[in-house]
Design an enzyme around this catalytic site. Structure first.
Site, PDB file in Angstrom:
ATOM      1  CG  ASP A 277      -6.558  -6.757   5.117  1.00 16.44           C
ATOM      2  OD1 ASP A 277      -6.917  -6.109   6.081  1.00 16.44           O
ATOM      3  OD2 ASP A 277      -6.771  -6.650   3.885  1.00 16.44           O
TER       4      ASP A 277
ATOM      5  CE  LYS B 219      -9.951  -8.787   3.363  1.00 19.32           C
ATOM      6  NZ  LYS B 219     -10.643  -7.416   2.559  1.00 19.32           N
TER       7      LYS B 219
HETATM    8  O1  C5P Z   1      -0.789  -2.838   4.990  1.00 17.09           O
HETATM    9  P1  C5P Z   1      -1.163  -3.296   3.674  1.00 17.09           P
HETATM   10  O2  C5P Z   1       0.225  -3.122   2.806  1.00 17.09           O
HETATM   11  O3  C5P Z   1      -2.016  -4.390   3.223  1.00 17.09           O
HETATM   12  O4  C5P Z   1      -1.992  -1.939   3.102  1.00 17.09           O
HETATM   13  C1  C5P Z   1      -2.114  -1.740   1.667  1.00 17.09           C
HETATM   14  C2  C5P Z   1      -2.418  -0.342   1.480  1.00 17.09           C
HETATM   15  O5  C5P Z   1      -3.687   0.287   2.090  1.00 17.09           O
HETATM   16  C3  C5P Z   1      -1.374   0.752   2.439  1.00 17.09           C
HETATM   17  O6  C5P Z   1      -0.188   1.239   1.895  1.00 17.09           O
HETATM   18  C4  C5P Z   1      -2.274   1.931   2.719  1.00 17.09           C
HETATM   19  O7  C5P Z   1      -2.241   2.814   1.827  1.00 17.09           O
HETATM   20  C5  C5P Z   1      -3.575   1.466   2.673  1.00 17.09           C
HETATM   21  N1  C5P Z   1      -4.306   1.331   4.023  1.00 17.09           N
HETATM   22  C6  C5P Z   1      -4.824   2.167   4.630  1.00 17.09           C
HETATM   23  N2  C5P Z   1      -5.123   2.123   6.028  1.00 17.09           N
HETATM   24  C7  C5P Z   1      -5.362   0.842   6.348  1.00 17.09           C
HETATM   25  C8  C5P Z   1      -4.902  -0.348   5.614  1.00 17.09           C
HETATM   26  C9  C5P Z   1      -4.407  -0.130   4.470  1.00 17.09           C
HETATM   27  O8  C5P Z   1      -4.201   3.359   4.424  1.00 17.09           O
HETATM   28  N3  C5P Z   1      -5.740   0.751   7.637  1.00 17.09           N
END
Ligand code: C5P
Length: 320
Positions: free
Chosen positions: A145, A20
Site C-alpha cells: 500500500d 485512504k
Molecule cells: O505488503 P503488506 O505488508 O502491506 O501486506 C500485508 C499482508 O497482506 C501481506 O503479508 C499479505 O498477506 C497480504 N496481501 C496480499 N496481497 C496483496 C496485498 C497484501 O496477500 N496484494
C-alpha cells in the site's frame, strides 16, 4: 527567512500522513510471490496522522503515544527512514514522532501512509530530489500500500495494489468513517479467502466504474469489496457493527457504503455535509465511533504536501 534560519528549520519537519479508503476491491488470484493479484480504487481522505521528522547525528528512533503502535524496527515508518538513509548513503540518523489519528490495523493504510510521509519528507530534507518516481521502488519494498501514498487522490491500484494509476476523474464526497475499534490483520483475511478463491483473469466492475468516466454514469453501486466476507468471518463481532452502521448511513442518505480494505473500518460516502453530519449523529447515538471528513483529490494531496515542505524551507520535489 534568512539562509541560516532556513537551514536550521530543515532539520525538523512535521508532515501530514493521510488515510485512504478502498472504493472497490477485487481479488483476482494468488500470485507466485504469495501476494494476491488485486484491482482496487484508492481514495485519500482528510483524516490524517502527523509525522514529525528530525535529523539527528546517528540512528533511528521512534516515539508514539498510541499503545498499539510499535516503536521499533517493526514499524514501517522506522523501516522507511532506515531504507532511505541507506539508499542516500547518509550517515546521519532520524528521530520520528507519530501522532496517530488513523485507526490502527483498520484497513485505512495508516502505517503505509506514515512510511510514505517519511520517504517524502526525508527526500526533501536531505535535498535528494528523488520525487515520487524515484521513491517508488523503495516504497514498493516496504509494503503493497505504500506506493499509492506517494500520489494520493483517486487512483487505480493493480498487481499487488502497488501499481498506481491516478484517475482523471477525482471523486469528491463527504466521508463518514466508523472505527470499529477492533484491529484486523490483513494477512489473516487474505489467507481466509484462499480456500474459496477462483482465479479470474478479469472482472468487469472496476473496469466499468473507471470507464464510466468516458460515458457518464458514476455507478458506485457496482463496486464491491471481495475481502468483506472473509474479514467478517475473521472478526465475527464486526458483522453486527457493520450491519448497523450500513443501515444508519443509508438512512442518513449515503450513496455508497463499504468496508475499507480488509477492515475493520467501515465508511459511507455522502453528497453533502448535512447528510454526513446526520449519519455521524445517528451512529454516535447508537454507540458507534464515527469521524466525518472529506475526500482529498490528487491536486489537494499534492498541494498540502507542497505547503508542508515549503514551511520548513525545503524545496518540494513533487513536480519532478
Ligand atoms: O505488503 P503488506 O505488508 O502491506 O501486506 C500485508 C499482508 O497482506 C501481506 O503479508 C499479505 O498477506 C497480504 N496481501 C496480499 N496481497 C496483496 C496485498 C497484501 O496477500 N496484494
Amino acid at each position: 527567512m534568512g539562509a541560516a534560519m532556513r537551514k536550521a528549520r530543515q532539520r525538523r519537519l512535521v508532515v501530514p500522513a493521510y488515510a485512504k479508503v478502498n472504493l472497490g476491491l477485487e481479488v483476482l488470484g494468488l500470485r507466485e510471490d504469495g501476494y494476491h493479484e488485486l484491482r482496487t480504487l484508492f481514495q485519500t481522505v482528510e483524516l490524517h496522522d502527523d509525522v514529525a521528522i528530525e535529523l539527528r547525528t546517528s540512528g533511528v528512533t521512534l516515539a508514539c503515544a498510541h499503545p498499539a503502535v510499535p516503536c521499533d524496527a517493526s514499524n514501517l515508518a522506522w523501516r522507511a527512514a532506515e531504507q532511505l538513509l541507506r539508499h542516500a548513503g547518509e550517515r546521519r540518523g532520524v528521530a520520528l514522532t507519530l501522532v496517530k489519528r488513523i485507526p490502527v490495523a483498520g484497513g485505512l493504510g495508516g502505517g503505509s501512509s506514515d512510511a510514505a510521509a517519511v520517504l517524502r519528507a526525508l527526500d526533501a530534507m536531505l535535498g535528494l530530489r528523488l520525487g515520487a518516481t524515484g521513491l517508488y521502488p523503495l516504497a514498493r519494498r516496504l509494503g503493497a500500500d505504500v506506493p499509492y501514498f506517494l500520489f494520493g487522490g483517486t487512483a487505480l491500484g493493480l498487481a499487488r495494489g502497488d501499481e498506481i494509476y491516478p484517475l482523471r476523474r477525482q471523486l469528491e464526497a463527504q466521508v463518514v468513517i466508523v472505527d470499529a475499534g477492533r484491529p484486523v490483520a490483513t494477512s489473516a483475511v487474505f489467507r481466509r479467502i484462499d480456500a474459496g478463491l477462483t482465479p479470474r483473469e478479469n472482472s468487469s466492475t472496476i473496469y466499468r466504474f473507471v470507464s464510466s468516466d468516458l460515458d457518464g454514469s458514476p455507478g458506485y453501486q457496482i463496486l464491491t469489496n471481495d475481502l468483506e466476507r472473509a474479514a467478517l468471518e475473521e472478526a465475527p463481532e464486526l458483522a453486527g457493527v457493520v450491519r448497523r452502521a450500513r443501515a444508519l448511513m443509508l438512512r442518513a442518505g449515503a450513496f455508497f457504503t463499504s468496508l475499507s480494505g480488509s477492515g475493520s473500518s467501515f465508511y459511507g460516502l455522502f453528497d453533502d455535509a448535512h447528510s454526513a453530519r446526520k449519519a455521524v449523529d445517528l451512529l454516535r447515538g447508537a454507540g458507534v465511533t464515527a469521524h466525518r471528513c472529506r475526500t482529498l483529490s490528487l491536486d489537494r494531496y499534492r498541494r498540502t504536501w507542497e505547503r508542508a515542505l515549503r514551511t520548513a524551507g525545503a524545496r518540494p520535489t513533487w513536480t519532478q
